[in-house]
Design an enzyme around this catalytic site. Structure first.
Site, PDB file in Angstrom:
ATOM      1  N   LYS A  10      38.035  28.727 -21.194  1.00 16.08           N
ATOM      2  CA  LYS A  10      39.370  28.177 -20.936  1.00 16.08           C
ATOM      3  C   LYS A  10      40.417  29.237 -21.245  1.00 16.08           C
ATOM      4  O   LYS A  10      40.186  30.192 -21.995  1.00 16.08           O
ATOM      5  CB  LYS A  10      39.629  26.920 -21.760  1.00 16.08           C
ATOM      6  CG  LYS A  10      39.660  27.133 -23.292  1.00 16.08           C
ATOM      7  CD  LYS A  10      40.986  27.647 -23.858  1.00 16.08           C
ATOM      8  CE  LYS A  10      40.922  27.922 -25.335  1.00 16.08           C
ATOM      9  NZ  LYS A  10      42.091  28.677 -25.851  1.00 16.08           N
ATOM     10  N   LEU A  99      38.972  32.279 -25.871  1.00 18.11           N
ATOM     11  CA  LEU A  99      38.573  31.659 -24.611  1.00 18.11           C
ATOM     12  C   LEU A  99      37.675  30.437 -24.810  1.00 18.11           C
ATOM     13  O   LEU A  99      37.127  29.895 -23.848  1.00 18.11           O
ATOM     14  CB  LEU A  99      37.853  32.689 -23.726  1.00 18.11           C
ATOM     15  CG  LEU A  99      38.672  33.929 -23.361  1.00 18.11           C
ATOM     16  CD1 LEU A  99      37.804  34.950 -22.629  1.00 18.11           C
ATOM     17  CD2 LEU A  99      39.882  33.559 -22.505  1.00 18.11           C
ATOM     18  N   ALA A 100      37.503  30.008 -26.053  1.00 15.22           N
ATOM     19  CA  ALA A 100      36.734  28.798 -26.403  1.00 15.22           C
ATOM     20  C   ALA A 100      35.268  28.893 -26.024  1.00 15.22           C
ATOM     21  O   ALA A 100      34.641  27.880 -25.689  1.00 15.22           O
ATOM     22  CB  ALA A 100      37.370  27.545 -25.782  1.00 15.22           C
ATOM     23  N   GLY A 101      34.689  30.077 -26.087  1.00 12.62           N
ATOM     24  CA  GLY A 101      33.281  30.235 -25.750  1.00 12.62           C
ATOM     25  C   GLY A 101      32.372  29.398 -26.628  1.00 12.62           C
ATOM     26  O   GLY A 101      31.513  28.659 -26.135  1.00 12.62           O
ATOM     27  N   GLY A 102      32.538  29.485 -27.943  1.00 16.45           N
ATOM     28  CA  GLY A 102      31.723  28.694 -28.865  1.00 16.45           C
ATOM     29  C   GLY A 102      31.959  27.207 -28.721  1.00 16.45           C
ATOM     30  O   GLY A 102      31.016  26.407 -28.773  1.00 16.45           O
ATOM     31  N   SER A 104      32.961  25.644 -25.987  1.00 16.52           N
ATOM     32  CA  SER A 104      32.380  25.194 -24.719  1.00 16.52           C
ATOM     33  C   SER A 104      30.862  25.093 -24.816  1.00 16.52           C
ATOM     34  O   SER A 104      30.249  24.184 -24.245  1.00 16.52           O
ATOM     35  CB  SER A 104      32.786  26.151 -23.592  1.00 16.52           C
ATOM     36  OG  SER A 104      32.510  25.584 -22.324  1.00 16.52           O
ATOM     37  N   ASP A 136      38.888  22.655 -30.081  1.00 18.37           N
ATOM     38  CA  ASP A 136      38.825  22.811 -28.627  1.00 18.37           C
ATOM     39  C   ASP A 136      37.621  22.108 -28.000  1.00 18.37           C
ATOM     40  O   ASP A 136      37.529  22.027 -26.773  1.00 18.37           O
ATOM     41  CB  ASP A 136      38.762  24.301 -28.253  1.00 18.37           C
ATOM     42  CG  ASP A 136      40.069  25.035 -28.512  1.00 18.37           C
ATOM     43  OD1 ASP A 136      41.117  24.360 -28.624  1.00 18.37           O
ATOM     44  OD2 ASP A 136      40.050  26.270 -28.602  1.00 18.37           O
TER      45      ASP A 136
END
Length: 289
Positions: A10, A99-102, A104, A136
């Site tokens: 995101k 980017l909210a990788g974890g 997501s 997030d």
């Protein structure tokens, strides 16, 4: 049995921090939207009652520090499940990048386990579980585009923004979200007009949307990490339509309407910073398919 889920990244089109809450979190008002950059989560049942994380990125934790592990553990506890699983995380989203990788990955784990174990959890139930893991994660359950308030887990869906390209640039550094919030002086901070951004998205006004982009955390991170400021200035010089740092950083993104200009900006940043990517803005829940 095995389940595969996509875990999209995101970006924040607008992020305002209002005040510190009694629970220690900050009250936020922000607009998040998904982009065409995703991790891939594969979950396989195991004969033992363990949670095993295997990641293609060697520098992320494979124990309880991993949000996907926490998501699986929470579901096992809540539904009294004694089945073990292996979670394969094929990483494409850079780590600690804003980017909210974890987050997501955790949301994709919840969706996958809901299918794997036939739990019949509603979206609301999944989002409630997600809120216990991180701010997030609730948004990432559905993805798309949304206004997030509270500590980031009160989600109001929005229409998809106008279609465009997104050039992402991340310097070779990681930023502590807690450290950035700790350095924030709300009396001197910039506060973007989130309500006006909502209207711009609803009206599909691309130029207005780009003009309204803002992030209260941006100046804090830029004062600490000059590289972030340099990347933003470079994208502005290269005529990106709108440029902003995502989350607490350090990734900076530029919105560009035309593919040829997006490619020029991508080329100009390649070699200048550690990670550069050009993707499409998804903004719709179909990004999870």
């Amino acid at each position: 049995m095995r389940i595969v889920e996509k875990a999209p990244a995101k970006i924040n089109l607008s992020l305002d921090v209002l005040h510190k809450r009694d629970d220690g979190y900050h009250e936020v008002n922000m607009i998040m939207t998904t982009i065409d950059l995703s991790d891939r989560i594969e979950i396989i049942e195991q004969p033992t009652d363990d949670i095993n994380i295997v990641s293609s990125a060697t520098f992320i934790p494979e124990d309880r520090r991993n949000l996907a592990f926490q998501a699986a553990e929470l579901i096992k506890q809540n539904y009294n499940i004694n089945q073990g699983i292996k979670i394969n995380i094929n990483k494409h989203i850079p780590v600690a990048a804003g980017l909210a990788g974890g987050s997501s990955d955790a949301a994709a784990t919840i969706r996958a386990l809901n299918k794997l174990w036939d739990l019949n959890m509603s979206t609301t139930t999944m989002m409630d579980l997600a809120s216990q893991i991180g701010s997030d994660v609730s948004f990432c359950i559905n993805g798309g585009t949304a206004l997030a308030s509270g500590r980031g887990n009160d989600i109001q869906p929005l229409p998809s923004p106008p279609s465009c390209w997104v050039v992402l640039a991340k310097p070779d550094l990681s930023v502590s979200t807690a450290e950035v919030y700790g350095g924030l002086n709300l009396n001197q901070a910039d506060h973007p007009n989130v309500s006006a951004m909502v209207r711009a998205i609803e009206q599909q006004d691309y130029r207005r949307m780009c003009a309204l982009m803002g992030n209260t955390l941006e100046n804090v991170t830029m004062q600490k990490y000059l590289e972030v400021k340099q990347i933003k200035e470079h994208m502005i010089r290269m005529d990106a339509d709108g440029v902003l740092m995502s989350g607490s950083g350090p990734t900076v993104f530029g919105l560009i309407r035309h593919e040829s200009r997006a490619q020029r900006i991508y080329n100009s940043l390649n070699g200048f910073c550690h990670y550069v990517h050009a993707v499409r803005l998804y903004g719709a829940q179909s990004a999870l398919d």
